[in-house]
Each structure stands twice: as C-alpha cells, then as structure tokens.
Enzyme design. Structure first.
Site, PDB file in Angstrom:
ATOM      1  N   SER A 135       0.863  -1.186   0.000  1.00 42.76           N
ATOM      2  CA  SER A 135       0.000   0.000   0.000  1.00 42.76           C
ATOM      3  C   SER A 135       0.892   1.226   0.000  1.00 42.76           C
ATOM      4  O   SER A 135       2.017   1.180   0.520  1.00 42.76           O
ATOM      5  CB  SER A 135      -0.897   0.019   1.245  1.00 42.76           C
ATOM      6  OG  SER A 135      -1.551   1.267   1.390  1.00 42.76           O
TER       7      SER A 135
ATOM      8  N   TYR B 259      -1.781  -0.598  10.564  1.00 44.97           N
ATOM      9  CA  TYR B 259      -1.882  -0.881   9.128  1.00 44.97           C
ATOM     10  C   TYR B 259      -0.655  -0.364   8.381  1.00 44.97           C
ATOM     11  O   TYR B 259      -0.055  -1.087   7.575  1.00 44.97           O
ATOM     12  CB  TYR B 259      -3.152  -0.245   8.563  1.00 44.97           C
ATOM     13  CG  TYR B 259      -3.358  -0.499   7.089  1.00 44.97           C
ATOM     14  CD1 TYR B 259      -3.809  -1.733   6.644  1.00 44.97           C
ATOM     15  CD2 TYR B 259      -3.100   0.493   6.142  1.00 44.97           C
ATOM     16  CE1 TYR B 259      -4.001  -1.981   5.296  1.00 44.97           C
ATOM     17  CE2 TYR B 259      -3.284   0.257   4.796  1.00 44.97           C
ATOM     18  CZ  TYR B 259      -3.732  -0.979   4.374  1.00 44.97           C
ATOM     19  OH  TYR B 259      -3.918  -1.219   3.038  1.00 44.97           O
TER      20      TYR B 259
END
Length: 251
Positions: free
Chosen positions: A144, A157
């Site tokens: 990501s 995350y």
C-alpha cells in the site's frame, strides 16, 4: 499474457484479490484461490464460478494465511491440480483504523498476523516450491502507499504494509539469482468492500479530492498492475513497489 501459468491468489474471494484472480484467468492462467470464505463480501457469484463461466480454470481452497500449513496445502493443491506454481499473489489483508493509544494488543497482533505473517507464509511456501521446480517464478505482494508515506489514524496498518514493502525488496535480492522476481503493488484508495465497510463517505470524498485524478481506484485497475508485474513484460522489474494511487503520493 499468462498462458500456461499457474497462479495462487490469497484473499481472492473479494476486492482486489478477486479482481486479480479474474484478470489472471482471463490472461490464460489457471488460478488457485485461497481464502477463509468462498463467498464474496458483496452479492456476487464466488470467484471460481465467475472465472469458470468466462471459460477459465480456477480452484478454491479454504485457507487461513496465519496458519503456515494451510498455505503449504494451498500451494500443494496448485501444483497437484495444474502442475506448477508460477505466480504467488500475497493479497490477503485487513484494514484497521485506530490511534496508537487506542489500539489493543489483540488488534495489533491480529493485523500483523494477517498482513505480515500471512505474506511471510505465502512467500515461503511459494518460493520453496519454485526452487524445487527450478524454473523461476513471480511473487506479487499487495502492499500500500500507506507503507511508504503513512496514513492518519492507522499506525498498525501502515506498519504492516511497510513490512510488506521491505520484505518485497529483501526477497528480491535473495531470490533474483534463482530467477524468482519479487515485486509489489502499492495501491492508493481503492473501492473495495473493505473500504466501504471501514471508511465514511466523508473520508472517501476527502481522499478523492486529495488525489490528482479526483477519484479512487476500481479493483480492476489494481489487477492490471498486478498482471503486468507477473508477466514477461516486467521481466527486468525486481524488488519494485509500483504505486497505483492516481498521484495521491505526490500531491
């Protein structure tokens, strides 16, 4: 583009993983999907049924990526059913949005188990099989942009995706000499069911306005990037994290 290849995709029942599995099958690969549930999050046919309706080959294997033996079994099914393991897509992951001081140890461990240990398990099982085959292969990790530039209210995350990014680069160094390329896609905001379930409409609109293309990605657009990285068109791309974020990371 992927004719004759066998691809394993974790988290392939929904979202980006589903789009990748469908795209790989459309490009000629046999696809083995590992996920905890065969049913997608939204009201659609299971991925395998969708692929088979379109004339492709696919198999589903119930898989918990936090359990190494599950992932070994997943890779073995691919080898047994289709004769090889050429591509491994480590896509399974979860999103969690809590400030650090509000994140419990249990939340942190769950996210790390799935997002980081799951990628370790998938990479290890696939690389061992690829080394046995002695014909090279491709690992495509779904990282990501949050693993490189950060993201508000998501410390666990971001940390997990940073680990995936570094695992990608390090494994590329070790296994490139064996003909195994290791790359990653770094998506920006993508319109998956996970995003719809965890992100408010106001937050989505904010991200759209902060993105030069003024919209979030469709899963199919991320799948196109993952297909490029797994194909011979990217034969000299190794250890790279390819951002697909509409320009968000430079805005």
């Amino acid at each position: 583009m992927l004719d004759g290849k066998t691809a394993v995709v974790t988290g392939g029942s929904s979202g980006i993983g589903r789009a990748i599995a469908q795209k790989y099958a459309a490009e000629g690969a046999a696809v083995v999907i590992g996920d905890q549930k065969e049913e997608p999050r939204r009201a659609e046919l299971p991925t395998v049924e969708t692929i088979e309706k379109e004339g492709g080959e696919a198999t589903f294997v119930s898989t918990d990526v936090t359990e190494y033996q599950d992932v070994v079994d997943l890779v073995e099914v691919a080898d047994r059913e289709y004769g090889s393991v050429d591509i491994m897509v480590n896509n399974a992951g979860i999103l969690q949005q809590t400030l650090l001081h509000e994140t419990s140890s249990e939340q942190w461990e769950e996210l790390m188990d799935i997002n980081v240990t799951g990628v370790f398990h998938g990479s290890k099982a696939a690389i061992q099989k690829m080394l046995e085959q002695d014909s090279g292969g491709n690992i495509v990790n779904i990282s990501s942009i949050s693993g490189s530039i950060g993201r508000a209210n998501a410390p666990a995350y971001c940390t997990s995706k940073g680990a995936v990014t570094m695992m990608t680069r390090q494994n590329a160094i070790d296994y490139g000499p064996k003909g195994i390329r290791v790359n990653a896609v770094g998506p920006g905001g993508t319109l998956t069911s996970m995003v719809y379930e965890t992100m408010s409409e106001e937050r989505r609109e904010y991200l759209e306005m902060q993105t030069p293309l003024r919209r979030l990605a469709e899963p199919d657009e991320i799948a196109e990037v993952a297909t490029f990285l797994a194909s011979d068109m990217a034969s000299y791309v190794n250890g790279h994290v390819l951002f697909a974020d509409g320009g968000f990371s430079i805005s």
